[in-house]
Motif scaffolding. Structure first.
Motif, PDB file in Angstrom:
ATOM      1  N   UNK A 183       0.843  -1.675   0.169  1.00 30.03           N
ATOM      2  CA  UNK A 183       0.425   0.052   0.023  1.00 30.03           C
ATOM      3  C   UNK A 183       0.555   1.684   0.370  1.00 30.03           C
ATOM      4  N   UNK A 184       0.846   2.081  -0.821  1.00 26.52           N
ATOM      5  CA  UNK A 184       1.299   3.472  -0.897  1.00 26.52           C
ATOM      6  C   UNK A 184       0.685   4.325  -0.276  1.00 26.52           C
ATOM      7  N   UNK A 185       1.524   5.317   0.777  1.00 28.84           N
ATOM      8  CA  UNK A 185       1.604   6.483   1.779  1.00 28.84           C
ATOM      9  C   UNK A 185       0.299   7.062   1.413  1.00 28.84           C
ATOM     10  N   UNK A 186       0.319   7.997   1.991  1.00 23.04           N
ATOM     11  CA  UNK A 186      -0.501   8.935   2.575  1.00 23.04           C
ATOM     12  C   UNK A 186       0.572  10.224   2.241  1.00 23.04           C
ATOM     13  N   UNK A 187       0.082  10.731   1.430  1.00 21.35           N
ATOM     14  CA  UNK A 187       0.875  12.056   1.306  1.00 21.35           C
ATOM     15  C   UNK A 187       0.177  13.283   1.721  1.00 21.35           C
ATOM     16  N   UNK A 188      -1.076  13.346   1.286  1.00 24.40           N
ATOM     17  CA  UNK A 188      -2.078  14.947   2.150  1.00 24.40           C
ATOM     18  C   UNK A 188      -2.817  14.518   3.326  1.00 24.40           C
ATOM     19  N   UNK A 189      -3.283  14.430   3.970  1.00 25.56           N
ATOM     20  CA  UNK A 189      -4.343  13.900   5.297  1.00 25.56           C
ATOM     21  C   UNK A 189      -4.914  14.695   5.789  1.00 25.56           C
ATOM     22  N   UNK A 190      -6.070  15.491   5.626  1.00 26.74           N
ATOM     23  CA  UNK A 190      -6.841  16.791   6.011  1.00 26.74           C
ATOM     24  C   UNK A 190      -7.573  15.766   7.188  1.00 26.74           C
ATOM     25  N   UNK A 191      -7.586  16.067   8.725  1.00 30.91           N
ATOM     26  CA  UNK A 191      -8.600  15.478   9.703  1.00 30.91           C
ATOM     27  C   UNK A 191      -9.676  16.690  10.200  1.00 30.91           C
ATOM     28  N   UNK A 192     -10.857  16.309   9.790  1.00 32.08           N
ATOM     29  CA  UNK A 192     -11.858  17.375  11.349  1.00 32.08           C
ATOM     30  C   UNK A 192     -12.041  18.285  10.970  1.00 32.08           C
ATOM     31  N   UNK A 193     -11.192  18.672   9.434  1.00 30.87           N
ATOM     32  CA  UNK A 193     -10.877  20.379   8.786  1.00 30.87           C
ATOM     33  C   UNK A 193     -12.287  21.242   8.873  1.00 30.87           C
ATOM     34  N   UNK A 194     -12.010  22.281  10.061  1.00 26.15           N
ATOM     35  CA  UNK A 194     -13.373  22.846  10.347  1.00 26.15           C
ATOM     36  C   UNK A 194     -13.377  24.683   9.765  1.00 26.15           C
ATOM     37  N   UNK A 195     -13.286  25.059   8.317  1.00 21.88           N
ATOM     38  CA  UNK A 195     -13.249  26.398   8.226  1.00 21.88           C
ATOM     39  C   UNK A 195     -14.593  27.412   8.071  1.00 21.88           C
ATOM     40  N   UNK A 196     -14.261  28.272   8.903  1.00 27.27           N
ATOM     41  CA  UNK A 196     -15.881  29.351   9.037  1.00 27.27           C
ATOM     42  C   UNK A 196     -15.460  29.829   8.568  1.00 27.27           C
ATOM     43  N   UNK A 197     -16.812  31.133   8.130  1.00 25.04           N
ATOM     44  CA  UNK A 197     -16.869  32.263   7.684  1.00 25.04           C
ATOM     45  C   UNK A 197     -17.402  33.497   8.705  1.00 25.04           C
ATOM     46  N   UNK A 198     -16.720  34.659   8.698  1.00 23.53           N
ATOM     47  CA  UNK A 198     -17.033  35.802  10.089  1.00 23.53           C
ATOM     48  C   UNK A 198     -17.465  36.764   9.456  1.00 23.53           C
ATOM     49  N   UNK A 199     -18.702  36.740   8.988  1.00 26.56           N
ATOM     50  CA  UNK A 199     -19.776  37.842   8.479  1.00 26.56           C
ATOM     51  C   UNK A 199     -20.953  38.251   9.233  1.00 26.56           C
ATOM     52  N   UNK A 200     -21.054  39.599   8.508  1.00 24.38           N
ATOM     53  CA  UNK A 200     -21.973  39.843   9.321  1.00 24.38           C
ATOM     54  C   UNK A 200     -23.410  39.838   9.866  1.00 24.38           C
ATOM     55  N   UNK A 201     -23.477  38.272   9.204  1.00 26.99           N
ATOM     56  CA  UNK A 201     -24.852  37.653   9.241  1.00 26.99           C
ATOM     57  C   UNK A 201     -24.211  36.356  10.546  1.00 26.99           C
ATOM     58  N   UNK A 202     -23.260  36.574  10.929  1.00 24.77           N
ATOM     59  CA  UNK A 202     -22.950  35.872  12.099  1.00 24.77           C
ATOM     60  C   UNK A 202     -21.979  34.441  11.584  1.00 24.77           C
ATOM     61  N   UNK A 203     -21.267  33.595  11.972  1.00 30.46           N
ATOM     62  CA  UNK A 203     -20.517  32.754  11.416  1.00 30.46           C
ATOM     63  C   UNK A 203     -21.286  31.993  10.699  1.00 30.46           C
ATOM     64  N   UNK A 204     -20.168  31.130   9.704  1.00 30.46           N
ATOM     65  CA  UNK A 204     -21.105  30.163   8.567  1.00 30.46           C
ATOM     66  C   UNK A 204     -19.620  29.416   8.581  1.00 30.46           C
ATOM     67  N   UNK A 205     -19.939  28.259   8.602  1.00 37.87           N
ATOM     68  CA  UNK A 205     -19.499  27.094   8.652  1.00 37.87           C
ATOM     69  C   UNK A 205     -19.420  26.048   7.484  1.00 37.87           C
ATOM     70  N   UNK A 206     -18.140  26.836   6.779  1.00 36.89           N
ATOM     71  CA  UNK A 206     -18.572  26.634   5.154  1.00 36.89           C
ATOM     72  C   UNK A 206     -18.219  24.568   5.313  1.00 36.89           C
ATOM     73  N   UNK A 207     -17.258  25.051   5.841  1.00 34.24           N
ATOM     74  CA  UNK A 207     -16.557  23.281   5.739  1.00 34.24           C
ATOM     75  C   UNK A 207     -16.554  22.874   7.256  1.00 34.24           C
ATOM     76  N   UNK A 208     -17.280  21.864   7.718  1.00 33.23           N
ATOM     77  CA  UNK A 208     -17.596  21.609   8.509  1.00 33.23           C
ATOM     78  C   UNK A 208     -17.527  20.224   9.524  1.00 33.23           C
ATOM     79  N   UNK A 209     -16.113  19.836   9.434  1.00 39.01           N
ATOM     80  CA  UNK A 209     -15.472  18.632   9.735  1.00 39.01           C
ATOM     81  C   UNK A 209     -15.303  17.636   8.926  1.00 39.01           C
TER      82      UNK A 209
END
Lengths: 338, 326
Positions: free
Chosen positions: A1-27
């Motif tokens: 089995x080949x190695x994993x070169x990129x591993x993303x774990x539980x990524x949360x990217x949120x946007x803080x806008x005037x209308x509140x926090x928006x979880x665009x990427x949620x885990x």
């Protein structure tokens, strides 16, 4: 089995806008092995582009921020890497192609200038060597009259040619991962076929891993080894291309595949998923697909479904895939049927 | 045999290229170059082709939103290219259009009520109350609700906006609707909703569509007959099943084989075309496709192939089926 070169774990990217926090990427968690082609599929607003921008550390900040999670690239966490280090990696070890070949090239510089720039930033080579390498790259991506095109400006090229130039720039430093964000969406089918063919060839020859972001399941079937389906900021299903397309388990993937008009099947009414994608907001409890789902039941409103493991390393974020639950629901369905 | 509701004969649209110091005409872009077809009442005719092939210009020329340079367009046996603006305005009641971009085709400063009632007002429904009723009815027909009428376009999603566009087109009970890429800006799951809606509406109101799109699977799904365009010319026109099962023109074959299918088991016999679509300001001599055609012969460079019926209801413009070869 080949190695994993990129591993993303539980990524949360949120946007803080005037209308509140928006979880665009949620885990979101996913991984890419060397030389593998992974597709991320989903409709607009599902967070697939934000995921890819997070990997490249290109999230505009403010308003965006990676709130938590790790992006592990060959043992190095990109989320906490310094700007200097990121600049070394970006375009060199991980590079990216964008959707719009019309807007991602600088109209004021010649093609040659833009490819040379990418090479000279990352490699200690003379102008002349960089020039040679640029011409080589243009030939590699199948541009005729490569020497002349070096002196052309982007507006002199067609859409397909521009996308080839973008690929040439992205591939100039032999990256280990190529992130392609809807690379063929703006192109016509005959040109799309050429570009997909080229990407497949480069993947085979150079063993570059490709993360392909698209909404087109046809493109996925064409070149991907593994597929990740996203919905409302979350991964809802993961598996090999064949498994996902032939035997989708999550009701959303099932609906998505059934709602495609088929070229080789005789007429029937198109299936459509009722309703629309919910707007992401903080503190949502329960399954995000429940309002559009055919199999919705009480548990979907009370708990967040986790990614349940199925056979063959497949994952599905649906209670139907929970062993105990699955039986219950299947029984219930059988009862309704009888 | 049904009567054709729309007949297009030898339609041409050339755009002038201006240049030089005095802005003189220095060339022409042949956006639509001699296209002929007819549409039967109640039929859906699909038109496919790549960007720049003239499919949208064809659609707009039929409604005279773009004035055609030459050729005739007959709507219900009435030649319309020579009509005055006033007569044309009255006729547009029967011919409507749905645009591609639901974000750009609705005025952001008007409420949905105003957007949909405008065509009603223009065509003589003066009574405000009547108009309100009709708007409500139309919104319900396209799957929205009456209370949406007081909202503005930005409050809707892409699919809902396209429904508003459809409601506006339906307002005056038209007979023919030109659909210019109505679903290409939409996501897959929404796209299927709109396609189903359009099919239902056709059955309900006995409409005729000219459905312009670049997505071959969408066109195949909705159309009865399909025409393929390349560089301003119609290269093939036939029943959809015939076209997809037995394409005659090499361009049609290449186009069909280039569509990526969401099925890993389908055997792919790819015919990848080389190069790009040539510029319509300087189209190749003879057959416009000969520069990319894998089967090009000498005659293709010199003589433009005729658009002929080679089998029953199967029109092709290619020398492979012409007298030059046989």
């Amino acid at each position: 089995m080949t190695e994993e070169i990129l591993k993303i774990k539980d990524l949360h990217t949120h946007f803080f806008t005037d209308n509140g926090e928006i979880p665009a990427v949620d885990g979101v968690s996913l991984s890419i092995k060397k030389g593998e082609v992974v597709g991320i599929v989903g409709e607009s607003g599902c967070g697939k582009s934000v995921t890819s921008l997070s990997i490249m550390q290109l999230i505009p900040s403010p308003p965006g921020k990676i709130v938590s999670g790790t992006i592990d690239f060959k043992g190095e966490n990109l989320v906490h890497a310094s700007n200097k280090r990121i600049k070394q990696i970006r375009g060199n070890e991980i590079s990216m192609i964008f959707q719009e070949p019309m807007t991602s090239l600088d109209p004021l510089f010649t093609i040659g200038n833009q490819i040379r720039e990418a090479i000279r930033i990352h490699q200690k080579v003379s102008k002349k060597e960089a020039n040679q390498k640029s011409v080589e790259m243009l030939k590699l991506v199948g541009i005729p009259r490569a020497e002349e095109v070096m002196n052309d400006y982007p507006h002199q090229l067609s859409g397909g040619m521009r996308q080839r130039v973008m690929i040439a720039i992205a591939m100039a430093c032999d990256p280990e991962i190529l992130i392609a964000d809807e690379p063929t969406t703006a192109l016509d089918v005959t040109i799309q076929a050429q570009i997909l063919d080229l990407m497949k060839k480069l993947n085979e020859e150079k063993e570059t891993a490709v993360l392909l972001i698209t909404h087109d399941l046809g493109v996925v079937a064409e070149i991907c080894d593994r597929v990740v389906v996203m919905y409302a900021g979350q991964v809802v299903e993961e598996g090999t291309t064949r498994e996902i397309l032939k035997d989708p388990r999550h009701p959303y993937s099932q609906g998505l595949i059934r709602s495609l008009p088929k070229l080789h099947e005789k007429d029937q009414k198109l299936y459509s998923i009722p309703g629309t994608v919910p707007k992401p907001k903080m503190g949502m409890v329960g399954c995000r697909f429940r309002d559009r789902c055919r199999f919705v039941h009480e548990r979907c409103y009370q708990e967040n479904p986790e990614l349940f493991s199925l056979e063959n390393n497949r994952l599905s974020r649906c209670f139907l895939s929970d062993d105990a639950e699955g039986k219950v629901v299947k029984d219930a369905e059988a009862n309704i049927g009888s | 045999m049904q009567k054709p509701i729309l007949e297009v004969n030898g339609l041409k649209k050339y755009f002038d290229i201006k240049g030089g110091v005095f802005g003189r005409k220095i060339g022409e872009v042949k956006a639509v170059d001699d296209v002929s077809f007819s549409v039967m009442s109640g039929e859906i005719l699909g038109i496919v082709g790549e960007s720049g092939c003239g499919k949208s210009t064809t659609g707009k020329s039929i409604l005279r939103l773009i004035e055609p340079s030459e050729g005739e367009v007959k709507f219900e046996d009435q030649e319309i290219t020579k009509l005055s603006d006033e007569e044309m305005r009255k006729l547009r009641r029967n011919m409507q259009i749905i645009f591609q971009d639901p974000y750009a085709s609705l005025n952001p400063r008007h409420t949905v009520e105003k957007i949909i009632s405008e065509p009603l007002l223009i065509h003589g429904m003066k009574n405000t109350k009547e108009r309100k009723e009709r708007v409500k009815e139309l919104l319900e027909v396209v799957g929205l609700s009456g209370y949406h009428a007081s909202r503005y376009p930005h409050q809707f999603s892409g699919g809902q906006r396209q429904r508003i566009g459809i409601a506006r087109a339906l307002a005056n009970n038209p007979k023919l609707i030109i659909c210019d890429e109505p679903v290409s800006a939409l996501d897959v799951s929404v796209q299927s909703q709109i396609l189903n809606l359009m099919e239902d509406l056709r059955d309900q109101f006995n409409l005729t569509y000219v459905f312009i799109a670049h997505d071959l699977s969408v066109v195949k799904h909705i159309s009865d007959r399909v025409g393929v365009m390349y560089l301003g010319r119609m290269v093939e026109l036939t029943d959809k099943d015939k076209l997809y099962d037995d394409p005659k023109h090499p361009y049609t074959r290449a186009l069909l084989s280039a569509v990526p299918l969401p099925d890993p088991d389908v055997e792919k016999d790819r015919m990848i075309l080389k190069g790009d679509v040539p510029s319509p300001s300087n189209p190749p001599s003879g057959c416009a496709f000969h520069t990319r055609c894998p089967l090009a012969m000498d005659v293709c460079k010199e003589v433009r192939p005729q658009f002929e019926e080679i089998e029953d209801n199967h029109f092709v413009a290619c020398h492979l089926y012409g007298p030059a070869v046989q």
